[in-house]
Design a protein around this motif. Structure first.
Motif, mmCIF file in Angstrom:
data_model
loop_
_atom_site.group_PDB
_atom_site.id
_atom_site.type_symbol
_atom_site.label_atom_id
_atom_site.label_comp_id
_atom_site.label_asym_id
_atom_site.label_seq_id
_atom_site.Cartn_x
_atom_site.Cartn_y
_atom_site.Cartn_z
ATOM 1 N N VAL A 124 0.837 -1.204 0.000
ATOM 2 C CA VAL A 124 0.000 0.000 0.000
ATOM 3 C C VAL A 124 0.874 1.257 0.000
ATOM 4 O O VAL A 124 0.640 2.198 -0.772
ATOM 5 C CB VAL A 124 -0.975 -0.004 1.197
ATOM 6 N N ALA A 125 1.890 1.278 0.838
ATOM 7 C CA ALA A 125 2.780 2.442 0.904
ATOM 8 C C ALA A 125 3.528 2.626 -0.407
ATOM 9 O O ALA A 125 3.668 3.755 -0.906
ATOM 10 C CB ALA A 125 3.765 2.294 2.067
ATOM 11 N N PHE A 126 3.999 1.532 -0.986
ATOM 12 C CA PHE A 126 4.717 1.612 -2.262
ATOM 13 C C PHE A 126 3.797 2.148 -3.359
ATOM 14 O O PHE A 126 4.208 2.965 -4.180
ATOM 15 C CB PHE A 126 5.274 0.235 -2.640
ATOM 16 N N THR A 127 2.545 1.716 -3.345
ATOM 17 C CA THR A 127 1.588 2.191 -4.342
ATOM 18 C C THR A 127 1.356 3.698 -4.200
ATOM 19 O O THR A 127 1.344 4.435 -5.198
ATOM 20 C CB THR A 127 0.255 1.423 -4.213
ATOM 21 N N ALA A 128 1.210 4.171 -2.976
ATOM 22 C CA ALA A 128 1.033 5.606 -2.740
ATOM 23 C C ALA A 128 2.286 6.379 -3.157
ATOM 24 O O ALA A 128 2.190 7.468 -3.762
ATOM 25 C CB ALA A 128 0.719 5.859 -1.269
ATOM 26 N N TRP A 129 3.442 5.831 -2.840
ATOM 27 C CA TRP A 129 4.708 6.487 -3.215
ATOM 28 C C TRP A 129 4.813 6.590 -4.732
ATOM 29 O O TRP A 129 5.137 7.642 -5.274
ATOM 30 C CB TRP A 129 5.867 5.700 -2.617
ATOM 31 N N LYS B 212 2.192 19.847 -0.761
ATOM 32 C CA LYS B 212 1.346 18.905 -0.020
ATOM 33 C C LYS B 212 1.509 17.476 -0.521
ATOM 34 O O LYS B 212 1.535 16.537 0.276
ATOM 35 C CB LYS B 212 -0.116 19.341 -0.071
ATOM 36 N N LEU B 213 1.613 17.302 -1.829
ATOM 37 C CA LEU B 213 1.821 15.966 -2.381
ATOM 38 C C LEU B 213 3.115 15.366 -1.834
ATOM 39 O O LEU B 213 3.135 14.211 -1.387
ATOM 40 C CB LEU B 213 1.861 16.013 -3.914
ATOM 41 N N LEU B 214 4.170 16.159 -1.826
ATOM 42 C CA LEU B 214 5.462 15.655 -1.356
ATOM 43 C C LEU B 214 5.455 15.419 0.154
ATOM 44 O O LEU B 214 5.836 14.337 0.620
ATOM 45 C CB LEU B 214 6.579 16.634 -1.728
ATOM 46 N N LYS B 215 5.006 16.397 0.911
ATOM 47 C CA LYS B 215 5.119 16.326 2.377
ATOM 48 C C LYS B 215 4.075 15.421 3.028
ATOM 49 O O LYS B 215 4.368 14.743 4.005
ATOM 50 C CB LYS B 215 5.000 17.731 2.980
ATOM 51 N N VAL B 216 2.849 15.417 2.492
ATOM 52 C CA VAL B 216 1.756 14.696 3.145
ATOM 53 C C VAL B 216 1.611 13.264 2.637
ATOM 54 O O VAL B 216 1.233 12.379 3.397
ATOM 55 C CB VAL B 216 0.424 15.473 2.984
ATOM 56 N N ILE B 217 1.924 13.048 1.378
ATOM 57 C CA ILE B 217 1.728 11.710 0.798
ATOM 58 C C ILE B 217 3.051 11.013 0.502
ATOM 59 O O ILE B 217 3.311 9.914 0.989
ATOM 60 C CB ILE B 217 0.854 11.785 -0.472
ATOM 61 N N PRO C 194 5.837 10.381 3.695
ATOM 62 C CA PRO C 194 5.437 9.283 4.590
ATOM 63 C C PRO C 194 5.377 7.928 3.876
ATOM 64 O O PRO C 194 5.789 6.912 4.441
ATOM 65 C CB PRO C 194 4.047 9.699 5.083
ATOM 66 N N ALA C 195 4.892 7.916 2.641
ATOM 67 C CA ALA C 195 4.801 6.653 1.897
ATOM 68 C C ALA C 195 6.185 6.067 1.645
ATOM 69 O O ALA C 195 6.386 4.851 1.764
ATOM 70 C CB ALA C 195 4.052 6.858 0.582
ATOM 71 N N MET C 196 7.152 6.920 1.310
ATOM 72 C CA MET C 196 8.515 6.434 1.089
ATOM 73 C C MET C 196 9.095 5.860 2.388
ATOM 74 O O MET C 196 9.701 4.779 2.382
ATOM 75 C CB MET C 196 9.424 7.553 0.577
ATOM 76 N N ILE C 197 8.900 6.558 3.483
ATOM 77 C CA ILE C 197 9.440 6.095 4.766
ATOM 78 C C ILE C 197 8.825 4.759 5.170
ATOM 79 O O ILE C 197 9.538 3.824 5.557
ATOM 80 C CB ILE C 197 9.232 7.170 5.853
ATOM 81 N N VAL C 198 7.511 4.629 5.048
ATOM 82 C CA VAL C 198 6.839 3.370 5.402
ATOM 83 C C VAL C 198 7.286 2.252 4.457
ATOM 84 O O VAL C 198 7.516 1.121 4.901
ATOM 85 C CB VAL C 198 5.306 3.547 5.400
ATOM 86 N N THR C 199 7.437 2.558 3.171
ATOM 87 C CA THR C 199 7.921 1.560 2.209
ATOM 88 C C THR C 199 9.290 1.039 2.634
ATOM 89 O O THR C 199 9.531 -0.173 2.662
ATOM 90 C CB THR C 199 7.995 2.158 0.786
#
Length: 150
Positions: free
Chosen positions: A18-23, A57-62, A65-70
Motif C-alpha cells: 500500500v505504501a509503495f503504491t502511494a509512493w 502537499k503531495l510531497l510532504k503529506v503523501i 510518509p509513503a517512502m518512509i513506510v515503504t
C-alpha cells in the motif's frame, strides 16, 4: 519472539505494498505538476501559487510518509531470516532500483523547492522525460520480485 515477527509478516507486506503504491502514485504525478508549473505558471501567477501548494502537499503529506513506510516495511521483511535469498540476483536488482527510486524522490524534492522559489529554467520537456524514470524503475522492481530472473 520470532513467531511474532513471522506472524506480522503478511501485515507488514500488505502495508509495504500500500505504501509503495502511494509512493509510486506521487512519483508519477509530481513531475506532471512540474510540467504544468513551468508551462503555465509564468503566465498565471495564481496558477503558479496553486501548483506550489499542490506540489508541497503531495510531497510532504503523501510521498514522504509513503517512502518512509515503504523503506521501513521493506527493511523489516528483508531482515527476517529465510525470507530473502541474498545469494540470488533479484534482491540486489530490486535494492538498486529502490535506491534509484529514492534518488528520484530526492530529485523531485529539490525541483519542488526550485519551482517554489520561482526558478522556471527547467523545461516542460525535461520534466516529461524525467516522468518516465519511475516507470522504468517500477518495471525493474516488479520483474525482480515476481519473475526473479537468473
Amino acid at each position: 519472539m520470532s513467531d511474532l515477527l513471522f506472524a506480522l509478516y503478511p501485515w507488514i507486506k500488505a502495508i509495504h505494498i500500500v505504501a509503495f503504491t502511494a509512493w509510486m502514485a506521487g512519483l508519477f504525478y509530481l513531475p506532471r505538476l512540474f510540467v504544468y508549473h513551468v508551462e503555465q505558471g509564468q503566465d498565471a501567477p495564481d496558477k503558479a501559487a496553486m501548483l506550489v501548494t499542490m506540489e508541497r502537499k503531495l510531497l510532504k503529506v503523501i510521498m514522504n510518509p509513503a517512502m518512509i513506510v515503504t523503506w521501513l516495511c521493506g527493511l523489516y521483511m528483508a531482515g527476517l531470516p529465510g525470507v530473502v535469498d541474498w545469494a540470488a540476483v533479484w534482491p540486489w536488482t530490486k535494492a538498486l532500483a529502490v535506491i534509484a527510486m529514492t534518488w528520484f524522490h530526492m530529485w523531485c524534492a529539490g525541483q519542488r523547492k526550485r519551482l517554489a522559489a520561482g526558478d522556471l529554467s527547467t523545461s516542460g520537456r525535461r520534466y516529461r522525460m524525467m516522468n518516465e524514470v519511475p516507470t522504468l524503475l517500477l518495471i525493474v522492481i516488479v520483474v525482480s520480485v515476481i519473475v526473479r530472473p537468473i
